[in-house]
Design a protein around this motif. Sequence first.
Motif, PDB file in Angstrom:
ATOM      1  N   GLY A 138       0.822  -1.207   0.000  1.00  0.00           N
ATOM      2  CA  GLY A 138       0.000   0.000   0.000  1.00  0.00           C
ATOM      3  C   GLY A 138       0.853   1.253   0.000  1.00  0.00           C
ATOM      4  O   GLY A 138       0.626   2.181  -0.781  1.00  0.00           O
ATOM      5  N   TRP A 150      -5.434   1.512   0.001  1.00  0.00           N
ATOM      6  CA  TRP A 150      -6.061   0.191  -0.010  1.00  0.00           C
ATOM      7  C   TRP A 150      -5.775  -0.568  -1.291  1.00  0.00           C
ATOM      8  O   TRP A 150      -5.973  -1.772  -1.369  1.00  0.00           O
ATOM      9  CB  TRP A 150      -7.575   0.284   0.209  1.00  0.00           C
ATOM     10  CG  TRP A 150      -8.283   1.247  -0.722  1.00  0.00           C
ATOM     11  CD1 TRP A 150      -8.648   2.534  -0.452  1.00  0.00           C
ATOM     12  CD2 TRP A 150      -8.698   1.005  -2.074  1.00  0.00           C
ATOM     13  NE1 TRP A 150      -9.257   3.107  -1.544  1.00  0.00           N
ATOM     14  CE2 TRP A 150      -9.305   2.196  -2.548  1.00  0.00           C
ATOM     15  CE3 TRP A 150      -8.614  -0.099  -2.922  1.00  0.00           C
ATOM     16  CZ2 TRP A 150      -9.805   2.308  -3.847  1.00  0.00           C
ATOM     17  CZ3 TRP A 150      -9.129   0.021  -4.222  1.00  0.00           C
ATOM     18  CH2 TRP A 150      -9.705   1.209  -4.672  1.00  0.00           C
ATOM     19  N   LEU A 376      -5.840  -4.338   5.436  1.00  0.00           N
ATOM     20  CA  LEU A 376      -6.708  -3.207   5.142  1.00  0.00           C
ATOM     21  C   LEU A 376      -7.262  -2.601   6.427  1.00  0.00           C
ATOM     22  O   LEU A 376      -7.555  -1.413   6.493  1.00  0.00           O
ATOM     23  CB  LEU A 376      -7.861  -3.645   4.235  1.00  0.00           C
ATOM     24  CG  LEU A 376      -7.463  -4.032   2.809  1.00  0.00           C
ATOM     25  CD1 LEU A 376      -8.638  -4.619   2.048  1.00  0.00           C
ATOM     26  CD2 LEU A 376      -6.917  -2.825   2.066  1.00  0.00           C
ATOM     27  N   ARG A 379      -3.514  -0.379  10.668  1.00  0.00           N
ATOM     28  CA  ARG A 379      -2.811   0.709   9.996  1.00  0.00           C
ATOM     29  C   ARG A 379      -1.492   0.999  10.700  1.00  0.00           C
ATOM     30  O   ARG A 379      -1.378   0.876  11.909  1.00  0.00           O
ATOM     31  CB  ARG A 379      -3.673   1.968  10.019  1.00  0.00           C
ATOM     32  CG  ARG A 379      -4.672   2.032   8.911  1.00  0.00           C
ATOM     33  CD  ARG A 379      -4.061   2.683   7.648  1.00  0.00           C
ATOM     34  NE  ARG A 379      -4.807   2.340   6.469  1.00  0.00           N
ATOM     35  CZ  ARG A 379      -4.467   1.363   5.634  1.00  0.00           C
ATOM     36  NH1 ARG A 379      -3.390   0.655   5.861  1.00  0.00           N
ATOM     37  NH2 ARG A 379      -5.176   1.097   4.579  1.00  0.00           N
TER      38      ARG A 379
END
Lengths: 493, 145
Positions: A138, A150, A376, A379
């Motif tokens: 990403g 994403w 996803l 983070r």
Amino acid sequence: MPGLVAVVLVTLVTLAIGTWGLRVSRTTSDFFVASRSVRPGLNASAIGGEYLSAASFLGIAGLLLVGGADMLWYPVGWTAGYLMLLVLVAAPLRRSGAYTLPDFAEARLGSRTVRAACSLLVVGIGWLYLIPQFEGAGITLHAAIGAPEWAGPLVVGAVVLANVTSGGMRSITFVQAFQYWLKLTALLVPAAVLVAVWWGDGRPGSRLADADWSVPVAEGGGLGLYATYSLIIGLFLGTMGLPHVVVRFYTNPDGRAARRTTVVVLALLGVFYLLPPVYAGLGRVYGAGLVDDGSDVLVLELPRLMLNGTGGDVLTGLVTAGAFAAFLSTSSGLAIAVSGVLTQDLTSRWVAERNGVGAFRLAAVVAVVVPVVAALMIRNVGVAESVGLAFAVAASTFCPLLVLGIWWRRLTDVGALAGLAAGGLGAGGAAILTLAGYAPGGWLGAALALPAAWSVPLAGAVMVVVSLATASREPVHARRFLVRLHTPESLAR
Amino acid sequence: MVERVRVTGPPRHTAAGRGAGRLGDVHQQTPIGDVYLRSLLREQLGLAARVIGLVVLTLGALPLVFHLWPELAARELAGLPVAWVVLGAGVYPLLLLLGWRYVRRVERNERYFADLVGSAGESVGLAEADDVTGTGSGVDPGDPA
């Protein structure tokens, strides 16, 4: 634009080699271990290609830039791990004749329960390792072509899935070998050009001699010493317990080839890891702003910071290609290892007995989709640090299991299970707490962020003590099994 | 293209082991076979321990050394801080050298073991004569190990 071209090219070549491999993949053995016919040179390139992940390609240089010389232990540990693997497990592991770590555990200890525990750990470690790969994808796609974050996990996940389900291990062997050389080129050529640019600028670099940046121990006195040694223990001993590394050793023709492969791997990794410090040094001179900016983009941004126009674009394309290759190869290897275990223990029960390849494909879907979804949702975990956690879990579970299983006749199933539980819950729990963002200061924080220094000895001690307490459960074939592990092939055949 | 051989997985639900092969003594757990295996295991494990010991003494001592003498960090070697030279570059040839020497030694141990099992089986007469000569082939008779 050059980034987009690079990503598309790497993807196409990877898929092309994977498809070419499909034509020679026929049996289940082809899919899992390339029918055991891979030569040391090719296999070592494949191991190097598989092993040099996003953490090595992007993470290290950034960590060195921000953290200084104590971060050099990451590449050193990732290489020295192969020396530990070589002297402790390489040849016996190959001679055990098992496909995967759970296979080895079951053959050695004759216990379905230990097998199940190992399967669980392979899947857990594999996913722990896959999440930062997809996250790195990403970051790269975002930096290279401005794609939303994403997009990277989805693109890399899809390519890996296509590759793994179409050709399995054999085609992956060629893909991985190709990707080692691609990654080396993609880091070496820009490094050479950028060093020349730096030389032409009159060698600015007085700040390199900054003493704070050159201490190979973490800060904080005793705490720093603990952190450094814990990192070293986890990395040195974790390599032998990584499922995607171990499965590669089964593709060697025999134990002798397994050893020789490992020595070539030491050379290939040594050459590669000379380069990240170069990027860190140049980053310190030219990229002062990057220190606050999130270190994982250093390798991707440095060419543009130092060179304008076409030159900078071409080099950016090259490093982007290398970074993309890094995600593809490591995630493919991990996906293979995880799906191999899932096939044997899970999906082959759902898919008809004769359709082994169908079961493998189903398992591959599960193996890839779960970490993509996780990447996803989670983070901002540093790529190299979270890979370090996967190493700590591997070092605290499979390392004692393999070392004791190979060298100590009296290991019992109950002992192995207790040790795996102690190491897995200890290091795994610490890893999950760290990933969840729990970071208390002081000794507790250090013990959770870098658990290997206490969890590895704990797991080993529990295995030994419980095995001795349950000595009557020593497998009847333990002695014969050890004979097989340590007997040169020239005698055993 | 390398010749490919179809291989099946190990027997998963039976006791492991491939039956008494040419290893006669060692497989059949005779006292003399036990001695052979123990000596091979001890030899190989000792070799591994020596390699690991060397790594601990060289690489493993570095953090402690820099912790005790922090002023070392300012020292330079070839124009670069010493830690960067040693850990950034010097380590890798050392690791490769250790690995290469280990492989040479461990293969020598295995040849010696093959030689020992082969000739002892001959004198005790437990293994078939054909088998013993078969296993002995490929061993360098002049090998001092």
